[in-house]
Design an enzyme around this catalytic site. Structure first.
Site, PDB file in Angstrom:
ATOM      1  N   TYR A 120       0.817  -1.218   0.000  1.00  0.00           N
ATOM      2  CA  TYR A 120       0.000   0.000   0.000  1.00  0.00           C
ATOM      3  C   TYR A 120       0.850   1.268   0.000  1.00  0.00           C
ATOM      4  O   TYR A 120       0.314   2.366  -0.014  1.00  0.00           O
ATOM      5  CB  TYR A 120      -0.933   0.012   1.215  1.00  0.00           C
TER       6      TYR A 120
ATOM      7  N   LYS B   9       4.020 -14.795   4.964  1.00  0.00           N
ATOM      8  CA  LYS B   9       4.422 -15.665   3.856  1.00  0.00           C
ATOM      9  C   LYS B   9       5.957 -15.613   3.790  1.00  0.00           C
ATOM     10  O   LYS B   9       6.550 -15.363   2.733  1.00  0.00           O
ATOM     11  CB  LYS B   9       3.769 -15.150   2.558  1.00  0.00           C
TER      12      LYS B   9
ATOM     13  N   ASP C 114      -6.114  -6.880   4.810  1.00  0.00           N
ATOM     14  CA  ASP C 114      -7.265  -6.454   4.018  1.00  0.00           C
ATOM     15  C   ASP C 114      -8.034  -7.676   3.516  1.00  0.00           C
ATOM     16  O   ASP C 114      -9.261  -7.784   3.658  1.00  0.00           O
ATOM     17  CB  ASP C 114      -6.755  -5.617   2.835  1.00  0.00           C
TER      18      ASP C 114
END
Ligand code: NAD
Length: 348
Positions: free
Chosen positions: A139, A186, A243
């Site tokens: 973002y 991850k 999100d």
């Protein structure tokens, strides 16, 4: 086992009446914000609303999606109730939500996600809290074209932001008597960026020996969330995973119409639903006002009115449980206004 409950992480030092910025937003925003205002009014809490436009509505009126007076109001009041804002896909101005969160350094996005009696879902006792980092990751908006047909988007993860969001998650867990924090990552693929996030979470976790700390890879966590959501409690995530996973969790408890949210920082807070502008149902008295009304309850708690916040929350739960005055997304036939009125009546 200690009783779980959700409450805002910090109380405003000032008491009402006080000024709060009100951003009705785009699409269904004005309808659901209006419903929330009616409910707040019914609590008797006196708020001096400073109405401001943002997003598409501001673009139309002022030629800017984030006009100067909006920022000035937010800096002055330090707190806002906000409807969703439109962000076009793949074109147009950058997200004003992202801009506002970064501009005010509202680094922690909290989404308490709980089952409602009366909403038929595969699981009855979902009680999760999403703690999402709000200021960086993909973002950051750093994208460029390297050559025709080749673009790069930069994922920014810093130790400072990772540590402070981890600390926020553990402080939240401790204050609200939650039992565990699970960092979602991850890092098996993004060894540097997610590896840094994870290392920061581990370091912070050591300062909270009474709260269990776990880790889960994001894909496996999604599978487990939809098969055994009770195995999670507080979820700690970077911006993008947060999100996506929060919408997934919304699906576990009845959809986007029922999950509230809050963005907290050192300088203030913005309260808003998880959902967007829902252009498919905007202006038709079809939107479920629950998510914004529950966000308004979080706002009242933040302003130092926990009893009134609890009254709102109970009334919403009662109306949904009764099932007579709920919107179409919950299987009912009530409009936004009828559901609002039923919630106000349930508060009496
Ligand atoms: P959305 O949340 O607006 O809608 C997804 C689906 O959920 C739609 O079918 C919609 O009808 C339904 N829905 C959402 N809220 C509902 C409610 N209160 N009651 C009943 N049904 C509801 O997501 P989208 O369609 O992906 O996004 C639309 C716009 O909203 C985009 O411009 C996006 O950028 C913006 N958006 C803004 C925010 C925000 O301001 N915080 C958050 C998400 C999306």
């Amino acid at each position: 086992m200690p009783q779980k409950r959700n409450s805002s992480p910090a109380r405003s030092p000032r008491r009402a009446p006080r000024q709060v910025t009100l951003i009705p937003g785009d699409g269904i925003g004005p309808e659901v914000i209006d419903a929330a205002l009616g409910v707040i009014d019914a609590t008797g809490v006196n708020i001096d609303w400073d109405r401001q436009l943002a997003g598409a509505a501001a673009m139309k009126r002022y030629g800017s999606p984030a006009p100067d007076q909006l920022l000035a109001s937010l800096r002055r009041t330090g707190v806002a109730l906000k409807g969703p804002l439109e962000t076009r896909v793949g074109e147009g101005y950058r997200s004003i939500n992202v801009y506002l969160r970064r501009e005010l350094d509202l680094y922690a996005n909290i989404r308490p996600t709980r089952s409602f009696a009366g909403i038929r879902t595969p699981f009855k006792n979902v009680d999760l809290v999403i703690v999402r980092e709000n200021t960086e990751d993909l973002y950051a908006g750093i994208e460029h074209q390297v050559a025709p047909g080749v673009v790069e988007s930069v994922k920014v993860i810093t130790a400072r932001a990772s540590r402070r969001i981890a600390k926020f998650a553990f402080d939240y867990a401790r204050r609200n008597k939650r039992t565990s924090v699970t960092a979602i990552h991850k890092a098996n693929i993004m060894k540097l960026s997610d590896g840094l996030f994870l290392n920061c979470a581990r370091t912070v976790a050591r300062e909270y020996p009474k709260i269990k700390y776990n880790e889960a890879i994001v894909d496996a966590a999604c599978m487990r969330l939809v098969t055994d959501p009770a195995s999670y409690d507080v979820l700690l995530l970077e911006n993008l995973y947060g999100d996506i996973v929060s919408d997934l969790c919304a699906g576990l408890v009845g959809g986007l119409g029922v999950v509230p949210g809050a963005n907290y920082g050192k300088k203030g807070a913005i309260f808003e639903a998880v959902h967007g502008t829902a252009p498919d149902i905007a202006g038709r008295n079809l939107a479920n006002p629950t998510a914004v009304i529950m966000s308004a309850a979080l706002l009242l708690e933040y302003l130092g009115h926990p009893d009134e916040a609890a009254r709102i929350s109970k009334a919403v739960h009662d109306v949904i449980k009764a099932g007579r005055h709920v919107t179409r997304d919950l299987g009912g036939r009530a409009g936004t206004i009828q559901m609002r009125d039923a919630i106000i009546a349930a508060m009496a």
